[in-house]
Motif scaffolding. Structure first.
Motif, PDB file in Angstrom:
ATOM      1  N   SER A 275       0.817  -1.215   0.000  1.00 44.31           N
ATOM      2  CA  SER A 275       0.000   0.000   0.000  1.00 44.31           C
ATOM      3  C   SER A 275       0.852   1.266   0.000  1.00 44.31           C
ATOM      4  N   ARG A 276       2.170   1.121  -0.137  1.00 43.66           N
ATOM      5  CA  ARG A 276       3.055   2.287  -0.150  1.00 43.66           C
ATOM      6  C   ARG A 276       2.782   3.200  -1.333  1.00 43.66           C
ATOM      7  N   ASN A 277       3.055   4.477  -1.155  1.00 39.42           N
ATOM      8  CA  ASN A 277       3.011   5.415  -2.275  1.00 39.42           C
ATOM      9  C   ASN A 277       4.280   5.319  -3.112  1.00 39.42           C
ATOM     10  N   ASN A 278       5.389   4.997  -2.464  1.00 37.03           N
ATOM     11  CA  ASN A 278       6.687   4.885  -3.132  1.00 37.03           C
ATOM     12  C   ASN A 278       7.216   3.471  -2.917  1.00 37.03           C
ATOM     13  N   GLU A 279       6.829   2.573  -3.810  1.00 33.28           N
ATOM     14  CA  GLU A 279       7.241   1.182  -3.649  1.00 33.28           C
ATOM     15  C   GLU A 279       8.772   1.068  -3.712  1.00 33.28           C
ATOM     16  N   ARG A 280       9.339   0.266  -2.832  1.00 32.34           N
ATOM     17  CA  ARG A 280      10.772   0.018  -2.800  1.00 32.34           C
ATOM     18  C   ARG A 280      11.133  -0.966  -3.911  1.00 32.34           C
ATOM     19  N   SER A 281      12.213  -0.698  -4.654  1.00 28.65           N
ATOM     20  CA  SER A 281      12.650  -1.624  -5.694  1.00 28.65           C
ATOM     21  C   SER A 281      14.171  -1.656  -5.777  1.00 28.65           C
ATOM     22  N   VAL A 282      14.696  -2.791  -6.217  1.00 30.76           N
ATOM     23  CA  VAL A 282      16.138  -2.974  -6.413  1.00 30.76           C
ATOM     24  C   VAL A 282      16.344  -3.711  -7.724  1.00 30.76           C
ATOM     25  N   MET A 283      17.225  -3.164  -8.570  1.00 33.76           N
ATOM     26  CA  MET A 283      17.510  -3.758  -9.871  1.00 33.76           C
ATOM     27  C   MET A 283      19.016  -3.953 -10.001  1.00 33.76           C
ATOM     28  N   SER A 284      19.423  -5.084 -10.576  1.00 33.14           N
ATOM     29  CA  SER A 284      20.851  -5.313 -10.793  1.00 33.14           C
ATOM     30  C   SER A 284      21.103  -5.907 -12.177  1.00 33.14           C
ATOM     31  N   LEU A 285      22.211  -5.501 -12.768  1.00 29.54           N
ATOM     32  CA  LEU A 285      22.722  -6.080 -14.005  1.00 29.54           C
ATOM     33  C   LEU A 285      24.115  -6.607 -13.692  1.00 29.54           C
ATOM     34  N   ASN A 286      24.372  -7.879 -14.014  1.00 30.95           N
ATOM     35  CA  ASN A 286      25.609  -8.513 -13.579  1.00 30.95           C
ATOM     36  C   ASN A 286      26.307  -9.240 -14.720  1.00 30.95           C
ATOM     37  N   TYR A 287      27.639  -9.244 -14.641  1.00 31.06           N
ATOM     38  CA  TYR A 287      28.438 -10.015 -15.581  1.00 31.06           C
ATOM     39  C   TYR A 287      29.525 -10.739 -14.795  1.00 31.06           C
ATOM     40  N   SER A 288      29.637 -12.032 -14.987  1.00 33.69           N
ATOM     41  CA  SER A 288      30.671 -12.819 -14.324  1.00 33.69           C
ATOM     42  C   SER A 288      31.163 -13.880 -15.288  1.00 33.69           C
ATOM     43  N   GLN A 289      32.402 -13.742 -15.701  1.00 32.65           N
ATOM     44  CA  GLN A 289      32.971 -14.683 -16.666  1.00 32.65           C
ATOM     45  C   GLN A 289      34.474 -14.760 -16.398  1.00 32.65           C
ATOM     46  N   GLY A 290      34.962 -15.949 -16.053  1.00 32.05           N
ATOM     47  CA  GLY A 290      36.384 -16.093 -15.768  1.00 32.05           C
ATOM     48  C   GLY A 290      36.807 -15.209 -14.605  1.00 32.05           C
ATOM     49  N   PRO A 291      37.874 -14.440 -14.770  1.00 33.15           N
ATOM     50  CA  PRO A 291      38.384 -13.629 -13.661  1.00 33.15           C
ATOM     51  C   PRO A 291      37.660 -12.296 -13.462  1.00 33.15           C
ATOM     52  N   LEU A 292      36.721 -11.955 -14.356  1.00 36.88           N
ATOM     53  CA  LEU A 292      36.077 -10.642 -14.315  1.00 36.88           C
ATOM     54  C   LEU A 292      34.660 -10.716 -13.758  1.00 36.88           C
ATOM     55  N   LEU A 293      34.364  -9.791 -12.856  1.00 36.19           N
ATOM     56  CA  LEU A 293      33.003  -9.606 -12.352  1.00 36.19           C
ATOM     57  C   LEU A 293      32.675  -8.121 -12.431  1.00 36.19           C
ATOM     58  N   ALA A 294      31.502  -7.790 -12.945  1.00 36.37           N
ATOM     59  CA  ALA A 294      31.066  -6.394 -13.017  1.00 36.37           C
ATOM     60  C   ALA A 294      29.587  -6.319 -12.641  1.00 36.37           C
ATOM     61  N   GLN A 295      29.190  -5.163 -12.077  1.00 33.21           N
ATOM     62  CA  GLN A 295      27.806  -5.023 -11.622  1.00 33.21           C
ATOM     63  C   GLN A 295      27.336  -3.577 -11.696  1.00 33.21           C
ATOM     64  N   PHE A 296      26.070  -3.424 -12.096  1.00 26.13           N
ATOM     65  CA  PHE A 296      25.344  -2.161 -11.942  1.00 26.13           C
ATOM     66  C   PHE A 296      24.164  -2.463 -11.035  1.00 26.13           C
ATOM     67  N   LEU A 297      24.026  -1.701  -9.947  1.00 21.30           N
ATOM     68  CA  LEU A 297      22.992  -1.957  -8.944  1.00 21.30           C
ATOM     69  C   LEU A 297      22.293  -0.644  -8.608  1.00 21.30           C
ATOM     70  N   GLN A 298      20.973  -0.679  -8.549  1.00 18.11           N
ATOM     71  CA  GLN A 298      20.238   0.545  -8.207  1.00 18.11           C
ATOM     72  C   GLN A 298      19.029   0.221  -7.329  1.00 18.11           C
ATOM     73  N   SER A 299      18.888   0.987  -6.259  1.00 21.49           N
ATOM     74  CA  SER A 299      17.713   0.884  -5.396  1.00 21.49           C
ATOM     75  C   SER A 299      16.908   2.169  -5.517  1.00 21.49           C
ATOM     76  N   LYS A 300      15.597   2.048  -5.401  1.00 17.37           N
ATOM     77  CA  LYS A 300      14.737   3.223  -5.473  1.00 17.37           C
ATOM     78  C   LYS A 300      13.800   3.253  -4.266  1.00 17.37           C
ATOM     79  N   ASN A 301      13.675   4.447  -3.701  1.00 17.11           N
ATOM     80  CA  ASN A 301      12.774   4.741  -2.581  1.00 17.11           C
ATOM     81  C   ASN A 301      13.291   4.131  -1.278  1.00 17.11           C
TER      82      ASN A 301
END
Length: 323
Positions: free
Chosen positions: A173-199
């Motif tokens: 019932s919130r007016n500003n619903e909480r959300s979390v989104m992530s984009l991830n890459y993991s292959q061999g020795p490399l790991l990368a991430q974009f992470l964003q939370s809202k509200n």
């Protein structure tokens, strides 16, 4: 070592056999003696990390065709006091408690779900004290998300070519619903991430003797990071920003970290700077060492310095056990 209890298929009165299911209990405890080095601080036994002090109970049922379903839960506690330390709305038993279905299409969860996080770029893995992402109170912390959302649903895509994504939101019932989104890459020795939370977080701190503070307001947290394992050392870099309800950037933290394995020993190091903090309180540096007594038990010690008026060098002597 995880202890797995196998619930064998049983026959109903009719003689029909049900699918096999498992229940897994695991967890860890992380505790030590810490002095933050901040003005008027003193050494005390401290619970180090949120998820590092937890008991996990996970069930799984084989549905056939590569699909599974079950219950996923976590109970958090303070290793310094033994009190519950799960987040909730006033009497939380579980920090996370949800039903899930997974298969080739990914994983869907419904219930109280623990958020994604950027702890992969912290040599101390968000166990507090010297760490860059969830350090001692009063020191720089670049942690984004990593909480828990009640009344929520989430979806994690399958991994394709090293890439996967997740989306997690409250449905309430919130007016500003909480959300979390992530984009991830993991292959061999490399790991990368974009992470964003809202509200604002869906639930507040819920500890014995404390009242949760639950807000419903706009806000945003963003983290971008990369980690590369060179073999002789693993180096990471990340940036974490937070914005308040007015859209003003309240923290802008950039950190560089390193871990160097040396047999049973692992050296840890980090340097973090918050561009939005005062010049007298914008930098934190830390070094540490882990020694693995076994596959499940590690002892360690750290020294760290948070720039602040009247501060000195902080230290932690710690032990962690996984089961």
């Amino acid at each position: 070592m995880k202890k797995t209890l196998i619930a064998l298929a049983v026959l109903a009165v009719s003689g029909t056999a049900f699918a096999q299911s498992t229940a897994t209990i695991s967890g860890s405890i992380s505790v030590g003696v810490m002095d933050t080095g901040l003005a008027n601080a003193k050494a005390a036994v401290a619970s180090l990390g949120g998820g590092a002090n937890a008991i996990n109970i996970v069930t799984a049922e084989d549905l056939g065709g590569g699909m599974r379903a079950g219950f996923d839960s976590q109970m958090r506690f303070s290793s310094a006091t033994g009190d519950r330390n799960s987040n909730g709305t006033g009497a939380a038993l579980f920090h996370g408690a949800n039903a899930y279905i997974s298969g080739g299409m990914g994983t869907i969860r419904v219930g109280k779900i623990i958020e994604a996080n950027n702890c992969a770029f912290d040599p101390w893995a968000c166990t507090g004290g010297a760490g860059t992402n969830a350090g001692a109170s009063g020191t720089i912390s670049g942690l984004i998300a990593a909480g828990t959302i009640a009344q929520s649903v989430s979806y994690v895509t399958p991994t394709v070519g090293g890439f996967n994504a997740s989306y997690h939101t409250s449905v309430s019932s919130r007016n500003n619903e909480r959300s979390v989104m992530s984009l991830n890459y993991s292959q061999g020795p490399l790991l990368a991430q974009f992470l964003q939370s809202k509200n604002s977080a869906n639930v507040g701190g819920d500890v014995v003797g404390g009242a949760p503070s639950i807000k419903d307001e706009p806000g945003q947290g963003t983290s971008m990071g990369a980690r590369y394992n060179f073999g002789f050392a693993t180096l990471s870099a990340f940036n974490a920003k937070t914005e308040n309800a007015a859209g003003t950037v309240t923290a802008d933290i950039t950190a560089f970290t390193a871990t160097v394995p040396m047999g049973a020993y692992t050296l840890l190091a980090s340097s973090a700077k918050n561009k939005k903090a005062a010049a007298t309180a914008d930098t934190k540096t830390a070094v540490g060492i882990n020694y693995a007594l076994s596959k499940r038990t590690t002892v360690g010690a750290d020294m760290f310095k948070q720039d602040a008026v009247g501060s000195s060098t902080g230290f932690v002597a710690r032990v962690r056990h996984n089961f």
